[in-house]
Design an enzyme around this catalytic site. Structure first.
Site, short mmCIF file in Angstrom:
data_model
loop_
_atom_site.label_atom_id
_atom_site.label_comp_id
_atom_site.label_asym_id
_atom_site.label_seq_id
_atom_site.Cartn_x
_atom_site.Cartn_y
_atom_site.Cartn_z
N THR A 98 0.85 -1.26 0.00
CA THR A 98 0.05 0.03 -0.13
C THR A 98 0.94 1.31 0.04
O THR A 98 1.62 1.51 1.11
CB THR A 98 -0.95 -0.02 1.06
OG1 THR A 98 -1.71 -1.12 1.24
CG2 THR A 98 -1.83 1.13 1.28
N LYS A 173 -7.39 1.46 -3.29
CA LYS A 173 -6.84 1.16 -1.80
C LYS A 173 -7.34 2.21 -0.90
O LYS A 173 -7.69 2.15 0.29
CB LYS A 173 -5.54 0.74 -1.98
CG LYS A 173 -5.04 0.18 -0.53
CD LYS A 173 -5.93 -0.88 0.15
CE LYS A 173 -5.63 -1.14 1.67
NZ LYS A 173 -4.47 -1.98 1.57
N LYS A 241 -0.17 5.58 8.25
CA LYS A 241 0.73 5.50 6.96
C LYS A 241 -0.32 5.70 6.04
O LYS A 241 0.00 6.68 4.89
CB LYS A 241 1.79 4.52 7.03
CG LYS A 241 2.71 4.53 5.86
CD LYS A 241 2.20 3.70 4.59
CE LYS A 241 1.93 2.37 4.74
NZ LYS A 241 1.56 1.41 3.69
#
Length: 293
Positions: A98, A173, A241
């Site tokens: 990711t 995502k 993050k």
């Protein structure tokens, strides 16, 4: 059977690489920054391990990666002894990290210059999805490359879809993480409210779970949230993050994410409570902690 490599044997990559060897029956070479983890994988699944990403990628048809962030990804691809230096012409590099859409486009450009293809392919489903081989994979890239890579990805996925050009997988995502942030905060507030109101939380959840309030988070996390157990999934540090990536991307495209930004700050408070490695459902701990002040 094909020759493939997997770079990054964390809680996600380790079982994903395993399914390439078992379900796919491919010849798998693995690389991990900690060599002991690679040695353990080979002992469990066979295949071989390499001492550098470049060595792992050599002569492979498809190379996979699943690492921590943009800088980690650059390190194992275009960095010194990175996989891109070992990719053969016509091969495919599939990244499951990711990361940002920007780094995906950067690596796609480098791959094209090297005569091979790149797909950004972040996953959803968490550690359990990886261990059970039922991940959802959101992919950006060219359709022809996607079609060649999909049989390999299907080894550990229940769904693998092409979302658009390179970068679209990462953007999808981001959609996933934006949804989760709001859902978990809403569920946290609901359970907190039920507890403060003197309701039986189990009865309340069972009453609403069959209607419009139902979600994966409710089905899988309400009980551990009620009991204050936060060792069951994706860590707060990693969620922050990811939300940072979402918020930066929103600035780039002119999208407004006020709830996401607020929940990101709530997660920073959870970190301040020492919950860096708690799972994302720990947002409720912040609400309950306020009661004790």
């Amino acid at each position: 059977m094909a020759k493939v490599a997997f770079i990054g044997l964390g809680v996600m990559g380790y079982p994903m690489a395993g399914y390439l060897a078992t379900r796919g029956e491919h010849e798998v070479t693995v690389y991990n920054r900690t060599t002991a983890k690679a040695e353990a994988w080979v002992k469990e699944y066979g295949g071989s391990f390499a001492l550098t990403p470049q060595e792992a990628a050599e002569d492979c048809d498809v190379v996979f990666s699943c690492v921590g962030n943009d800088n980690d990804l650059r390190s194992v691809t275009t960095g010194e002894n990175g996989a891109f230096h070992g990719m053969k012409a016509g091969a495919i590099f599939v990244d499951h990290t990711t990361a940002s859409a920007q780094v995906a486009r950067e690596l796609d450009e480098a791959a094209r210059a090297g005569g091979f293809s790149f797909l950004d392919a972040p996953v959803s489903g968490g550690q359990a999805g990886a261990e059970n081989g039922v991940l959802t994979v959101m992919i950006g890239g060219e359709e022809e490359v996607f079609n060649r890579a999909k049989p390999f990805i299907d080894c550990f996925a229940k769904f693998a879809g092409l979302m658009g050009p390179v970068g679209a997988g990462q953007q999808t995502k981001m959609v996933n993480q934006i949804c989760i942030a709001g859902l978990v905060q809403g569920l946290s507030e609901a359970i907190h409210f039920a507890q403060k109101s003197g309701l039986d939380v189990e009865k309340a959840i069972f009453a609403v779970r069959g209607g419009a309030a139902q979600s994966w988070q409710m089905e899988n996390r309400w009980e551990t949230m009620r009991d204050g157990e936060f060792e069951h999934g994706f860590a707060v540090d990693w969620m922050r993050k990811d939300l940072k990536i979402c918020l930066e991307a929103a600035d780039e495209v002119g999208a407004r994410l006020p709830v996401t930004a607020l929940v990101d700050q709530f997660y920073s408070e959870v970190q301040g409570m020492g919950g860096n490695r708690w799972d994302t459902s720990s947002l409720i701990a912040r609400l309950n902690n306020a009661d004790r002040k």
